[in-house]
Design a protein around this motif. Sequence first.
Motif, short mmCIF file in Angstrom:
data_model
loop_
_atom_site.label_atom_id
_atom_site.label_comp_id
_atom_site.label_asym_id
_atom_site.label_seq_id
_atom_site.Cartn_x
_atom_site.Cartn_y
_atom_site.Cartn_z
N PHE A 230 0.63 -1.37 0.65
CA PHE A 230 -0.03 -0.14 -0.66
C PHE A 230 0.86 1.68 -0.15
N SER B 30 -6.40 -1.09 -7.46
CA SER B 30 -6.77 -1.39 -6.89
C SER B 30 -6.45 -2.59 -6.10
N CYS C 261 -7.46 4.03 -2.74
CA CYS C 261 -7.65 2.76 -2.83
C CYS C 261 -9.03 2.58 -3.96
#
Length: 222
Positions: A100, A111, A136
Amino acid sequence: MKLLYINPNSTASMTEAVVRIAREAASGLEIIGWTNEDGPPAIQGPEDGAAAVAGIRKLLPAARDAGVDAIVLACFDDTGLAEIRAAAHCPVIGIGQAAFHLAALLGHRFSVVTTLPVSVPVIEENLSAYGLAGQCARVRASGLAVLEVEAAEAPALARLAEEIAQAEAEDGIAAAILGCAGMAPLARALSAGTRLRLIDGVAAAAHLAPALVRASRSSERA
């Protein structure tokens, strides 16, 4: 610098694959891998994650004795991250967390393509906790079990490629994060079928963990 990848599940073949990918990503580091033999064969949802934490904690004294500079938790759910970080002698990072943050640092909206629907809430909660939910677009479940992904047979590869293609078509993103440690060895093959940047948390952690070690040492000297 010595990195220890701890596989929170008890599938040793997954540990071996994770270590191979990490070594390819960061060839200048000493990278070892240990398997949580007290964990479930795969971590699929919060109950499996909770069942794995005690076994991970048991490995921490040996990690200290082995002179490990950083620990990487090689489950995309970042199983037990807060608890293990609090108990460990060194920096600890999860492969989900690493993926992330690397995507965010590169400026990518992304995604996540993961395994079963039961993992989606865990991943969404982690994104919120890290302050990255806004980066996201969607957490997508492929419907594949972790050990199906790890087996890397043609139908599983095809299903993952299909989900990545749907993410590229529908989500308005520049990157897709591979949301399972078992997907790490598949990244190269899956990249061939998409224009998205694919980010694998195993490799991401190999890049980011050394920076954590250096930052930790700098703060200790200050």
